[in-house]
Motif scaffolding. Structure first.
Motif, PDB file in Angstrom:
ATOM      1  N   UNK A 195      42.261  43.755  28.272  1.00 45.02           N
ATOM      2  CA  UNK A 195      41.654  44.246  29.384  1.00 45.02           C
ATOM      3  C   UNK A 195      40.155  44.733  29.083  1.00 45.02           C
ATOM      4  N   UNK A 196      39.197  44.025  29.689  1.00 43.74           N
ATOM      5  CA  UNK A 196      37.735  44.233  29.631  1.00 43.74           C
ATOM      6  C   UNK A 196      37.217  44.841  30.722  1.00 43.74           C
ATOM      7  N   UNK A 197      36.458  45.948  30.851  1.00 41.11           N
ATOM      8  CA  UNK A 197      36.030  46.330  32.180  1.00 41.11           C
ATOM      9  C   UNK A 197      37.037  47.091  32.873  1.00 41.11           C
ATOM     10  N   UNK A 220      32.494  42.417  40.593  1.00 47.05           N
ATOM     11  CA  UNK A 220      33.495  42.656  41.453  1.00 47.05           C
ATOM     12  C   UNK A 220      34.933  41.945  41.099  1.00 47.05           C
ATOM     13  N   UNK A 221      34.965  41.967  39.733  1.00 44.48           N
ATOM     14  CA  UNK A 221      36.608  41.186  39.271  1.00 44.48           C
ATOM     15  C   UNK A 221      36.542  39.878  39.823  1.00 44.48           C
ATOM     16  N   UNK A 222      37.673  39.585  39.615  1.00 42.11           N
ATOM     17  CA  UNK A 222      38.308  38.029  39.966  1.00 42.11           C
ATOM     18  C   UNK A 222      37.742  37.822  41.549  1.00 42.11           C
ATOM     19  N   UNK A 223      37.992  38.457  42.380  1.00 39.66           N
ATOM     20  CA  UNK A 223      37.490  38.069  43.724  1.00 39.66           C
ATOM     21  C   UNK A 223      36.075  37.810  44.024  1.00 39.66           C
ATOM     22  N   UNK A 268      38.789  45.237  36.015  1.00 42.30           N
ATOM     23  CA  UNK A 268      40.075  44.947  35.486  1.00 42.30           C
ATOM     24  C   UNK A 268      40.058  43.376  35.122  1.00 42.30           C
ATOM     25  N   UNK A 269      39.138  42.945  34.180  1.00 36.86           N
ATOM     26  CA  UNK A 269      39.129  41.567  33.795  1.00 36.86           C
ATOM     27  C   UNK A 269      40.263  41.587  32.673  1.00 36.86           C
ATOM     28  N   UNK A 329      31.184  33.578  30.586  1.00 36.29           N
ATOM     29  CA  UNK A 329      31.357  34.979  30.978  1.00 36.29           C
ATOM     30  C   UNK A 329      30.836  35.249  32.748  1.00 36.29           C
ATOM     31  N   UNK A 330      31.479  35.851  33.427  1.00 36.31           N
ATOM     32  CA  UNK A 330      31.026  36.324  34.623  1.00 36.31           C
ATOM     33  C   UNK A 330      29.949  37.353  34.557  1.00 36.31           C
ATOM     34  N   UNK A 331      28.990  37.435  35.587  1.00 38.05           N
ATOM     35  CA  UNK A 331      28.117  38.438  35.302  1.00 38.05           C
ATOM     36  C   UNK A 331      28.509  39.602  35.515  1.00 38.05           C
TER      37      UNK A 331
END
Length: 88
Positions: free
Chosen positions: A23-25, A64-67, A29-30, A58-60
């Motif tokens: 789990x990152x961040x 805001x997580x997956x959503x 909850x990534x 990677x997402x920025x």
């Protein structure tokens, strides 16, 4: 959680563990499944650990997580999206 801080990868390998959930961040909850596919000898001149492959960049940070990442992907690829200018 505290046990994870003190566990070494070679201990997991010795116990037959070949997959871990990382789990990152904690806020967003990534969750990543890390799979050990092979053990190979190291190559001289190569820095480890190293990234081998994955499906997306990677997402920025703090999106805001997956959503939030799904909204980001929609906005970044659609010039008519209301948030397009904010994310490009």
């Amino acid at each position: 959680m505290s046990a994870a801080k003190n566990t070494r990868l070679n201990t997991l390998i010795d116990r037959g563990v070949c997959q871990i959930l990382y789990t990152y961040d904690m806020g967003d909850n990534w969750e990543h499944i890390v799979t050990l596919e092979a053990l190979e000898d190291s190559e001289a001149g190569t820095k480890y650990p190293r990234y081998v492959e994955g499906e997306h960049r990677a997402p920025p940070e703090d999106c805001g997580g997956t959503p939030g990442f799904e909204v980001f992907l929609d906005a970044v690829t659609d010039p008519s999206h209301s948030e397009h200018e904010d994310v490009t």
